[in-house]
Design a protein around this motif. Sequence first.
Motif, PDB file in Angstrom:
ATOM      1  N   ASP A 126       0.791  -1.212  -0.024  1.00  0.00           N
ATOM      2  CA  ASP A 126      -0.181   0.091  -0.030  1.00  0.00           C
ATOM      3  C   ASP A 126       0.657   1.212  -0.021  1.00  0.00           C
ATOM      4  OD1 ASP A 126      -2.569   1.184   0.050  1.00  0.00           O
ATOM      5  OD2 ASP A 126      -2.122   1.742   2.189  1.00  0.00           O
ATOM      6  N   ARG A 172       2.280   1.887  -3.594  1.00  0.00           N
ATOM      7  CA  ARG A 172       1.203   2.287  -4.300  1.00  0.00           C
ATOM      8  C   ARG A 172       0.935   3.911  -4.257  1.00  0.00           C
ATOM      9  NH1 ARG A 172      -3.255  -0.942  -2.629  1.00  0.00           N
ATOM     10  NH2 ARG A 172      -1.841  -2.616  -1.999  1.00  0.00           N
ATOM     11  N   ARG A 173       1.002   4.261  -3.045  1.00  0.00           N
ATOM     12  CA  ARG A 173       0.747   5.664  -2.334  1.00  0.00           C
ATOM     13  C   ARG A 173       1.888   6.365  -3.082  1.00  0.00           C
ATOM     14  NH1 ARG A 173       0.232   5.942   3.072  1.00  0.00           N
ATOM     15  NH2 ARG A 173      -0.099   3.626   3.366  1.00  0.00           N
ATOM     16  N   GLN A 174       2.909   5.835  -3.037  1.00  0.00           N
ATOM     17  CA  GLN A 174       4.262   6.545  -3.490  1.00  0.00           C
ATOM     18  C   GLN A 174       4.212   6.770  -5.249  1.00  0.00           C
ATOM     19  OE1 GLN A 174       7.533   4.576  -2.053  1.00  0.00           O
ATOM     20  NE2 GLN A 174       7.754   5.464  -0.071  1.00  0.00           N
ATOM     21  N   GLN A 175       3.673   5.618  -5.736  1.00  0.00           N
ATOM     22  CA  GLN A 175       3.630   5.691  -7.207  1.00  0.00           C
ATOM     23  C   GLN A 175       2.495   6.683  -7.675  1.00  0.00           C
ATOM     24  OE1 GLN A 175       3.016   1.533  -8.354  1.00  0.00           O
ATOM     25  NE2 GLN A 175       5.189   1.228  -8.109  1.00  0.00           N
ATOM     26  N   ARG A 176       1.414   6.708  -6.828  1.00  0.00           N
ATOM     27  CA  ARG A 176       0.460   7.748  -7.326  1.00  0.00           C
ATOM     28  C   ARG A 176       1.082   8.910  -7.102  1.00  0.00           C
ATOM     29  NH1 ARG A 176      -4.137   5.385  -3.659  1.00  0.00           N
ATOM     30  NH2 ARG A 176      -4.379   3.394  -4.851  1.00  0.00           N
ATOM     31  N   GLY A 177       1.608   9.476  -6.190  1.00  0.00           N
ATOM     32  CA  GLY A 177       2.218  10.780  -5.737  1.00  0.00           C
ATOM     33  C   GLY A 177       3.126  11.265  -6.870  1.00  0.00           C
ATOM     34  N   LYS A 178       4.080  10.111  -7.231  1.00  0.00           N
ATOM     35  CA  LYS A 178       4.943  10.544  -8.430  1.00  0.00           C
ATOM     36  C   LYS A 178       4.166  10.835  -9.859  1.00  0.00           C
ATOM     37  CE  LYS A 178       8.701   7.914  -6.435  1.00  0.00           C
ATOM     38  NZ  LYS A 178       9.629   6.788  -6.743  1.00  0.00           N
ATOM     39  N   ASP A 179       3.076   9.729 -10.097  1.00  0.00           N
ATOM     40  CA  ASP A 179       2.512  10.058 -11.283  1.00  0.00           C
ATOM     41  C   ASP A 179       1.415  11.358 -11.686  1.00  0.00           C
ATOM     42  OD1 ASP A 179       1.405   6.395 -11.506  1.00  0.00           O
ATOM     43  OD2 ASP A 179       3.106   7.635 -11.838  1.00  0.00           O
ATOM     44  N   THR A 180       1.079  12.030 -10.145  1.00  0.00           N
ATOM     45  CA  THR A 180       0.321  13.000 -10.353  1.00  0.00           C
ATOM     46  C   THR A 180       1.051  14.330 -10.427  1.00  0.00           C
ATOM     47  OG1 THR A 180       0.202  13.106  -7.808  1.00  0.00           O
ATOM     48  CG2 THR A 180      -1.606  11.941  -9.118  1.00  0.00           C
ATOM     49  N   THR A 181       2.433  14.438  -9.970  1.00  0.00           N
ATOM     50  CA  THR A 181       3.460  15.387 -10.104  1.00  0.00           C
ATOM     51  C   THR A 181       4.002  15.525 -11.203  1.00  0.00           C
ATOM     52  OG1 THR A 181       5.085  14.224  -8.870  1.00  0.00           O
ATOM     53  CG2 THR A 181       3.670  15.740  -7.599  1.00  0.00           C
TER      54      THR A 181
END
Length: 94
Positions: free
Chosen positions: A82, A85-94
Amino acid sequence: MSWMDDNPFSTGSRTYQRVLIAGMIILGIGFITAIVGGLTSTRALSLAAVWIMGAGLITHIIAQTIRYYGRRQELKANLEADRKRRQQRGKDTT
């Protein structure tokens, strides 16, 4: 999803399942031995039944310990996944 999906026995490891079943079998043998010892008034058989039931209870506690540590490892792995996944989402949105 049924209630069987959350059953600790069905979601536990094979080692946990086998040790748990072995503990229950040993306890059952102890109960039968205690009943036979009580019906025949055989003190030695009754005392042996106490030791057999004690071994069954210890085996059961070992099974619960196996389940506890297995579940902790599952939760730790889920937490790590988890977090990734949160780190990847953070990288994808910035």
